[in-house]
Design a protein around this motif. Structure first.
Motif, PDB file in Angstrom:
ATOM      1  N   GLU A 241      67.059  36.748  52.230  1.00  0.00           N
ATOM      2  CA  GLU A 241      67.903  37.952  51.877  1.00  0.00           C
ATOM      3  C   GLU A 241      68.183  37.865  50.360  1.00  0.00           C
ATOM      4  O   GLU A 241      68.205  38.927  49.934  1.00  0.00           O
ATOM      5  CB  GLU A 241      69.408  37.636  52.540  1.00  0.00           C
ATOM      6  CG  GLU A 241      69.245  37.581  54.189  1.00  0.00           C
ATOM      7  CD  GLU A 241      68.905  39.087  54.415  1.00  0.00           C
ATOM      8  OE1 GLU A 241      69.499  39.893  53.753  1.00  0.00           O
ATOM      9  OE2 GLU A 241      67.999  39.199  55.325  1.00  0.00           O
TER      10      GLU A 241
ATOM     11  N   ARG B 100      61.110  39.705  55.990  1.00  0.00           N
ATOM     12  CA  ARG B 100      62.442  39.779  55.969  1.00  0.00           C
ATOM     13  C   ARG B 100      62.657  40.211  54.709  1.00  0.00           C
ATOM     14  O   ARG B 100      63.568  40.880  54.250  1.00  0.00           O
ATOM     15  CB  ARG B 100      62.978  38.528  56.189  1.00  0.00           C
ATOM     16  CG  ARG B 100      63.605  38.108  57.500  1.00  0.00           C
ATOM     17  CD  ARG B 100      63.986  36.878  58.023  1.00  0.00           C
ATOM     18  NE  ARG B 100      64.620  36.836  59.095  1.00  0.00           N
ATOM     19  CZ  ARG B 100      64.735  35.604  59.834  1.00  0.00           C
ATOM     20  NH1 ARG B 100      64.393  34.360  59.222  1.00  0.00           N
ATOM     21  NH2 ARG B 100      64.996  35.318  61.125  1.00  0.00           N
TER      22      ARG B 100
ATOM     23  N   LYS C   9      64.946  39.486  49.102  1.00  0.00           N
ATOM     24  CA  LYS C   9      65.089  41.072  49.439  1.00  0.00           C
ATOM     25  C   LYS C   9      65.910  41.832  48.499  1.00  0.00           C
ATOM     26  O   LYS C   9      65.777  42.777  47.989  1.00  0.00           O
ATOM     27  CB  LYS C   9      65.613  41.148  50.930  1.00  0.00           C
ATOM     28  CG  LYS C   9      65.765  42.656  51.287  1.00  0.00           C
ATOM     29  CD  LYS C   9      66.560  42.549  52.686  1.00  0.00           C
ATOM     30  CE  LYS C   9      66.546  44.066  53.491  1.00  0.00           C
ATOM     31  NZ  LYS C   9      66.964  44.068  54.556  1.00  0.00           N
TER      32      LYS C   9
END
Length: 374
Positions: A214, A295, A217
């Motif tokens: 995350e 992800r 990202k």
């Protein structure tokens, strides 16, 4: 999340697969010097060192192992390291490295250009002796350090730029890769399991990896929002057995690590005591790596080590196409590189390396994909 058995089946059958489609003061630092960058996530022994070296020799700018061993390097230079090893610092380094060409790590320029006289390497040589002779372009960059200062978090100053590729491949690099022109593609490569300020005991914990995914990202999005076309590449292995053998020998010979699951003998043959756990653990790492890459960016690509070793030119061309960079941006390599990190990958039959091969083969009969690779 990939199911492990499905990933094993994929890895066993995709040996021929290419893609899984799923400085310095001479240039202004107000904007990126290139508009395209790449984030490469990898695991050990995937040919990434050689791949980055080949890209760099052809005029691109890929920081090799850019998050590796900061604590040792900072200690060597007597630099207080707390602010460098924090989560915000590591994330800022990734962001800035995707925005513009940067050194291999925050201390590479200082180690190369202005090493303290008392800094000593592992082999006993003084760092200042090691970096005594550098080429003219790098010397000019080093001479500008007095004006730009030291590279430090948040890494936005001119002191952290490496616009001529003088510090991107190795901390103690002597020459520069793109002296006369800016690179068309820049970025960085590092292990998917690198830490961002956490305790080393938490490495490869699923929750932490998801947290890091995350974070990366968000970082990639921030870079793209600033106008840089950033792509994500994952480097993995298809042959779990040979990869495991290579990692075992490498961990003992290079890193000095030992394990109750295997023994590496003086002739580099191996006795494996717990093959089920060992092979399955490495297969799980491939699962983690690919899952993390998806992800970070669902449009990421996977490049297999076997393809890098088989045809480096094609692999580089594929990456340039993925990053939407013209092939004309590649220049001919000035020197012939050695296959660093592709050597001694144990490409003969597994039985040539595993002393208790029959025992291992019998234990792995309930793992058909691994059994097939054995």
């Amino acid at each position: 999340m990939y199911d492990l058995s499905l990933v094993l089946l994929l890895l066993a059958s995709l040996g021929e697969a290419r893609w899984n489609h799923g400085g310095n003061s001479s240039l202004s630092m107000d904007e990126p010097s290139t508009s395209r960058s790449i984030l490469v996530l990898k695991d050990a022994r995937t040919g990434s060192t050689w791949f980055c070296l080949e890209m760099n020799e052809r005029g691109q700018h890929i920081q090799q192992e850019s998050l590796l061993n900061w604590d040792e390097g900072l200690d060597m230079l007597k630099i207080p390291k707390d602010k460098y090893l924090s989560r915000s610092s590591r994330a800022a380094w990734v962001e800035q490295s995707l925005l513009r060409p940067m050194p291999k790590n925050p201390y590479a320029i200082q180690a190369s250009c202005a090493p303290p006289a008392n800094a000593v390497l592992e082999n006993g040589r003084h760092l200042s002796e090691k970096m005594g002779n550098v080429d003219a372009v790098k010397k000019e960059v080093c001479d500008s350090l007095e004006e730009v200062g030291i590279c430090a978090p948040p890494y936005t100053s001119n002191a952290c730029a490496d616009l001529h590729g003088c510090f991107q491949q190795d901390t103690l690099q002597r020459t520069c890769y793109h002296k006369d022109q800016a690179s068309a593609l820049h970025g960085l490569s590092f292990s998917y399991a690198e830490l961002f300020g956490e305790d080393a005991k938490l490495r490869i914990e699923p929750d932490l990896l998801q947290n890091h995914a995350e974070l990366l990202k968000t970082t990639v999005k921030k870079v793209r929002d600033q106008g840089v076309n950033t792509k994500v590449l994952v480097q993995a292995r298809t042959n779990i057995v040979r990869w495991t053998i290579s990692k075992m020998v490498h961990s003992v010979r290079v890193n000095g690590r030992s394990s109750h699951r295997f023994t590496v003998h003086d002739d580099d043959t191996i006795t494996i005591d717990e093959p089920e756990m060992l092979f399955e653990a490495n297969a799980a790492r491939v699962t983690q790596l690919i899952t993390m890459g998806m992800r970070v960016d669902p449009t990421m690509k996977v490049m297999f080590y076997e393809d890098i070793a088989r045809n480096i030119d094609r692999s580089i061309a594929d990456v340039m196409e993925h990053c939407e960079v013209p092939a004309s941006s590649l220049r001919a390599a000035e020197t012939e590189t050695e296959k660093d990190n592709c050597q001694e990958q144990h490409e003969k039959m597994p039985k040539d390396y595993i002393r208790n091969f029959d025992e291992v083969l019998e234990k792995m009969k309930d793992y058909p994909c691994i059994h097939r690779q054995l």
